[in-house]
Every structure is written in C-alpha cells, then in structure tokens.
Motif scaffolding. Structure first.
Motif, PDB file in Angstrom:
ATOM      1  N   UNK A 209       0.826  -1.205   0.000  1.00  0.00           N
ATOM      2  CA  UNK A 209       0.000   0.000   0.000  1.00  0.00           C
ATOM      3  C   UNK A 209       0.860   1.254   0.000  1.00  0.00           C
ATOM      4  N   UNK A 210       1.940   1.231   0.773  1.00  0.00           N
ATOM      5  CA  UNK A 210       2.848   2.378   0.830  1.00  0.00           C
ATOM      6  C   UNK A 210       3.407   2.667  -0.555  1.00  0.00           C
ATOM      7  N   UNK A 211       3.787   1.625  -1.265  1.00  0.00           N
ATOM      8  CA  UNK A 211       4.291   1.810  -2.630  1.00  0.00           C
ATOM      9  C   UNK A 211       3.211   2.405  -3.544  1.00  0.00           C
ATOM     10  N   UNK A 212       1.979   1.880  -3.443  1.00  0.00           N
ATOM     11  CA  UNK A 212       0.901   2.345  -4.320  1.00  0.00           C
ATOM     12  C   UNK A 212       0.504   3.792  -4.052  1.00  0.00           C
ATOM     13  N   UNK A 213       0.705   4.249  -2.827  1.00  0.00           N
ATOM     14  CA  UNK A 213       0.342   5.619  -2.465  1.00  0.00           C
ATOM     15  C   UNK A 213       1.468   6.613  -2.709  1.00  0.00           C
ATOM     16  N   UNK A 214       2.615   6.132  -3.166  1.00  0.00           N
ATOM     17  CA  UNK A 214       3.810   6.975  -3.238  1.00  0.00           C
ATOM     18  C   UNK A 214       3.952   7.699  -4.565  1.00  0.00           C
ATOM     19  N   UNK A 215       4.469   8.925  -4.473  1.00  0.00           N
ATOM     20  CA  UNK A 215       4.862   9.675  -5.663  1.00  0.00           C
ATOM     21  C   UNK A 215       6.169   9.106  -6.211  1.00  0.00           C
ATOM     22  N   UNK A 216       6.523   9.508  -7.405  1.00  0.00           N
ATOM     23  CA  UNK A 216       7.725   8.980  -8.036  1.00  0.00           C
ATOM     24  C   UNK A 216       8.995   9.333  -7.266  1.00  0.00           C
TER      25      UNK A 216
END
Length: 645
Positions: A209-216
């Motif tokens: 989830x942290x990855x999916x919510x992250x900006x580039x």
C-alpha cells in the motif's frame, strides 16, 4: 466509523527527569529516553532529506508526508519545526504547503497528549514547538474512526486517520483512485512500536500500500533495521540502505522508490499535476460559495465571488442559524456526511471566531426527532459516541422520548460569517446576475446587464443553490423546499428565563441577541416545490404550533402572537438522496450545491474537499463518501418526477 479506544499509558521518568509515556498495550515507549525530538529529527527529518527537499519546493507546491503511527505527534511537530525554521530564513517558496497524513489505532487522550508534550513546552528553547503543540492539542480529534482534518495553520494541514493503519491507507488509496489528479506521498515515516511489539505496522500488505500511495520521488525512513522489514520494502519496490541509528540503536533504514517506467498505474509527482488556477469565479454567495471561496483563498488563489443579491441573501441568510449534527449509527459514521462535516465545521468556525463572533458554542438539547425509534434504540444510537460529541441527560421537558446534549452545537451568525470570509485579501465581492458561462478557453461569465463587462477567470464554481442547474445543462435540477423561520422581540425578563442553549425537536428554537436586543427564533416550515419567498402567516402559525406541542413551557414564556412575528422565507435545494453535489462538471467548471437544510454543517468540509480537488490534493474523506457527493452518481442520472418533487 466506530468509537476508537484510547491508549492506556504508563508514565515513567527518564534519566533527564522528563515524564515519558509507555504503551501498556504494546509494552514499548513512545519516544526515546535519549531525547524524543532529537530522534524524530535524526531518523525521519534527516532520513528523508527534508531540509533540502523543502528548500527545493516551487511556488504553491504541496509536500506530502505520511506516517504509520502518530503516537504523541512528536514526528509531526519535528517536521513543522523544520518548516517554520526554513520559512523564517526565507528558504521556502511562496505559498508552499505542508500536508502531513498520519494514522493511529490507539490515540492518546487529549489529557495524555498534553502531558506527553509537556517536555517540549519550554518557551526559551522550543517556542515554535510550544505554539504548534498548543494548536494540535486544541484541535485534537474525538476518538472516532476515520479521517480528521486539522488546519494547524494556513500552510500546514494534518490529516489524522484514527483506526487500523492498513484499513486507513486502503481507504485513502481507494479515494485517490477515484480522483484522477490526487497528490501522492513524497516522504514516509515508518514509525509505530518495534516490529517485535506491533507486527501489524510491518506487514508486506502495508508495504505494498505504501508503494501504491507513493509519488515517483518518494522516500522513507524508519528507526528499525530489522531484516524482514528491509526485505519486505525491497520487494515492494524500494531501494533500501542502512545508516547509523540514533542513540543506542546501531542501525536504521532509509529507502527510495525505484522508478518503474513500465508501471502504467504510476502516478505523477506533485510537480506534474494539472495547472493550478490563479483566479476562480464563484457564482453564488451563500454559505457554499463563502466556504469554497475561503478554502481556495487559503491556498493562495484569487477569488471573485458573485451573486445577484448581497452575500447570504438566499437560503443561508437567516438572522442566526442552528449548528448541530444529525448522527447515524456509529458503524456508519465515517461515511456519514453530517457526522464528519460537523466535526470539521466545529473547528472551522472556531478558527473564524478569531476574526469575528461567528460561532457561539452553546451546546444544544436534542430530542432526536422526528424519529420512529423507541427509547432503547435511541439510547443505542447515542451511547457508543464520545460524551464530548453527544450524551444522554436527565429529562428537562415532558413528553419527549429522550434528552441528549450536544456540547459542540450552537448558533452561527451568518452576517459575521460573511464578514469574516470577505475580509480575506484574496476574496473580492461583486454584485452581478450571471446568466451564461462560456468555457471554450478559460471562463467567461456573462450577466443579464449588457452594460456590465464580462468577467473572465481560469475556472468557475457554481454555488447558486436551487438555481444552479440553470447555469449548466449537466447539473441536476433539485427539489425546491421553501422554509420560513419566525422570530420576535421579547423582553429581558422573558429572555433571562429561556435556556441559553438552542433546542432541537421536530423543529428548532433559540434565543439570540441582535443589535443588543433580545429575540427568540423558531423554525422552520417545509413546503415542497415552492419558490415563493413572501412571508406567510400560516407558516408563522405552523412554527408556533410545533413549539407549543414540543415545548409548552417555553411557548408559555414567550407567548407568541402572529402579529408580533417577523420572518424570512428562503428556498433550499435538496437532492433525492439528501447529499449535496460536489465536483467537476466540465473542463473548467465545478459545482457545489444541494445542501438542503444542512448548509452550515456541510459547507465547510465540502468547500475544503472541492478546493483539494481543484488543487490536486489528497482528500480528507473516504471513497464511499466521495461517491455519495459526486455530480455523476447514479441517483442523479434520472430527473425527478412530479411525485418526487
């Protein structure tokens, strides 16, 4: 939404003589005995390279930080301290904003939070922390699951999600998926208790989830160097590094999201969000228009507020307005607009009180009428909520099934609300009857007076109440509900005998003062499909009858007669599902209307949501609630029939 359990705290004294909190549930300390604020700065602020990244922000850019365990709020305060330090040195771009998102399953009580932060209340060493912690404590939310938006300052906003971290971030992710231009998270603070004490905050599902919510450009930092944490974050797509830990901790972890050009779901960083408007025209100066204008002006956008009449001349313009929630079962409250709006609006109006006397927090007695529920069901509705929101009281008035008290309820002064909002330097008011919107290239507003020049803007927001649909063919034509309130002058002895708090029954009443004169108001009538605003004697009698039936003792004190009555009738816009219409309807056009009789409760949060949509920010509501207010929801696809109107 359910009532959240407060953390159970054991208090210990560290070697510096500070009283520090320890979680009884997790058997772990909230911050380092070697210096909690220093640890927050070292691990999270420097671990995410925030001094440099804050200094590189562009004009009006928002930087988003997210955290997996709010605890005492110390990490948040450390970030705010850096923000203020850079701002004081003119190292922050004009209009830059800090958006901090955090989760907490077991929040401290307000009393414990204040005690925990006392170690940093030394004004000689931490003047900035003192002011920020006081603002946090003042607006600290009630223990209810869901998102609580706290406007710490014009340029600092905190979204505190109470409840399980995974559930909160899943909700946030689903909301972002519904919002094509929502901002992603730039820096992560993976906190919470040690992995051996609280495995829920260190799961592979949460890392994904942290990855999916992250900006580039996302980074992360955490105090732990546990191997399974490092491997889990690497599997989720982060490049991980070890560095020296703080104090006695040998190592800690930092990470950076690896670029995946093949990932079509990757979201743009805030620097690539849609062009930010510089000037927005808002058509309609009721409570919706005022709240939308204020939320956008707080973000540095110039606003022209337009109306054919004076501000608050329509449905929002009564001499005073009752401000109180209509609660649902607590299990539904996180997605119940009246509940979440009331919690936000109480903080919003409280801040406006610094400008003018907008909000009199008197509390209110509420009989929870009209309702078909029996006494036991009404008790079951009220009991799960925190007493600070609503609680049962001993009966005061006869023949009512239940008596409850709502401490945060009260009266709003519409006149002072308008004065406070229009005092903002970026908001200008102009009287104009707009009849047409051209949106081929930007916005051109055309009025009914050919001698008046057309008004141009980057975008437009339609907040014209029941007339909104006339300005755009895509907008829903709502029900028109006429409501008349009645009030009269009363003498001082009668005024003194009346309760200080307003009362909700199958109607509402309140005493108030206007120009130093005591008055009493009651309302309101409810007439479908009527746009006549003339004062009706029959509706005065209707309001008096409701008062006499529900509160005969109060009716006897004021002894109302229709000849003494003054009144005001206005037209409410109501949708079939009783939810307002909030969102984008055209390339440069947005709408916010359909509040029914709950405008003063709904409008502050809805204005904030609309401003966040326009500016490409993370929203403070669930995906379920976002769907309920969408202009494109299924219930609005079919026009009202004659029977429905």
């Amino acid at each position: 939404m359910q009532q959240v359990q407060h953390a159970v705290i054991d208090w210990q004294t560290d070697h510096q003589g500070n009283t520090v909190p320890t979680s009884s549930h997790f058997d772990d300390v909230y911050f380092s005995h070697a210096g909690g604020l220093d640890e927050s700065h070292y691990v999270f602020v420097l671990g995410n390279d925030l001094p440099q990244r804050f200094s590189n922000l562009t004009e009006h850019q928002t930087f988003v930080v997210a955290e997996t365990g709010f605890g005492t709020g110390l990490n948040f305060l450390a970030v705010c301290q850096l923000w203020d330090e850079l701002k004081g040195k003119n190292k922050l771009a004009d209009g830059a904003r800090l958006h901090f998102i955090s989760t907490e399953k077991y929040p401290l009580s307000r009393h414990d939070l204040q005690k925990a932060l006392a170690a940093w209340q030394d004004t000689n060493k931490n003047a900035a922390i003192l002011a920020l912690s006081q603002a946090l404590i003042k607006d600290y939310p009630l223990p209810l699951a869901g998102c609580h938006r706290i406007d710490i300052r014009d340029d600092i906003v905190l979204d505190l999600w109470l409840g399980d971290a995974k559930d909160s971030f899943e909700t946030l992710y689903k909301t972002q998926m519904m919002q094509a231009t929502g901002a992603k998270i730039n820096a992560w603070f993976l906190d919470g208790f040690a992995p051996s004490k609280n495995m829920d905050l260190w799961s592979d599902a949460l890392f994904e989830l942290i990855k999916n919510l992250s900006a580039q450009d996302a980074t992360l930092a955490t105090f732990t160097a546990a191997g399974f944490v490092r491997r889990g974050l690497m599997a989720a797509g982060f490049e991980m590094s070890k560095r020296q830990g703080f104090g006695r901790k040998r190592e800690m972890l930092t990470g950076k999201l690896l670029s995946d050009e093949s990932d079509e779901s990757a979201q743009p960083s805030p620097t690539h969000l849609p062009t930010r408007p510089k000037h927005i025209a808002i058509i309609g100066a009721g409570v919706s228009g005022l709240c939308a204008a204020y939320a956008l002006a707080q973000r540095g956008i110039r606003i022209t507020l337009l109306d054919k009449d004076a501000p608050l001349a329509g449905a929002s313009g009564n001499p005073c307005a009752m401000f109180a929630p209509k609660l649902s079962l607590i299990e539904q409250a996180a997605h119940h607009l009246s509940t979440v709006s009331f919690l936000y609006a109480s903080r919003f109006y409280d801040k406006l009180n610094q400008i003018d006397a907008v909000y009199a927090k008197l509390g209110a007695v509420d009989f929870l009428l009209p309702t078909q529920k029996n006494y036991d069901k009404l008790c079951a509705l009220v009991t799960p909520y925190p007493d600070e929101l609503i609680h049962q009281i001993e009966p005061i008035y006869p023949n009512q099934p239940i008596h409850t008290f709502v401490p945060k309820a009260g009266l709003i002064s519409p006149k002072n609300l308008a004065t406070s909002v229009l005092a903002h330097p970026l908001i200008s008011w102009q009287q104009a009857h707009i009849t047409k919107i051209n949106s081929d290239a930007g916005i051109t507003l055309i009025g009914d007076d050919p001698s008046t020049p057309a008004i141009t803007a980057d975008q437009a927001i339609i907040t014209a109440g029941f007339e909104s649909h006339r300005l755009h063919k895509a907008l829903f034509n709502p029900r028109k509900i006429r409501g008349q309130v009645s009030w009269l002058d009363i003498d001082q002895p009668a005024f003194d005998l009346l309760p200080d708090h307003p009362i909700k029954y199958d109607g509402y009443c309140a005493k108030f003062s206007q120009d130093g004169k005591p008055k009493f108001l009651m309302g309101a009538s409810f007439v479908r499909n009527c746009i006549d605003t003339d004062i009706k004697v029959a509706e005065h009698e209707f309001n008096m009858g409701k008062l006499a039936d529900s509160l005969p003792s109060i009716s006897a004190i004021i002894e109302p007669h229709t000849a003494q009555m003054k009144g005001r009738a206005s037209i409410r816009a109501q949708t079939p599902d009783y939810h307002p219409i909030i969102g984008q309807i055209d390339c440069h056009i947005y709408a916010m209307y359909g509040m029914g009789s709950k405008g003063f409760t709904f409008a502050p949060l809805c204005g904030e949501v609309l401003a966040a949509m326009i500016c490409g920010e993370t929203l403070p509501i669930s995906h379920e609630l976002l769907a309920k207010i969408s202009p494109n929801r299924v219930r609005l696809a079919t026009p009202l029939t004659d029977n429905e109107t």
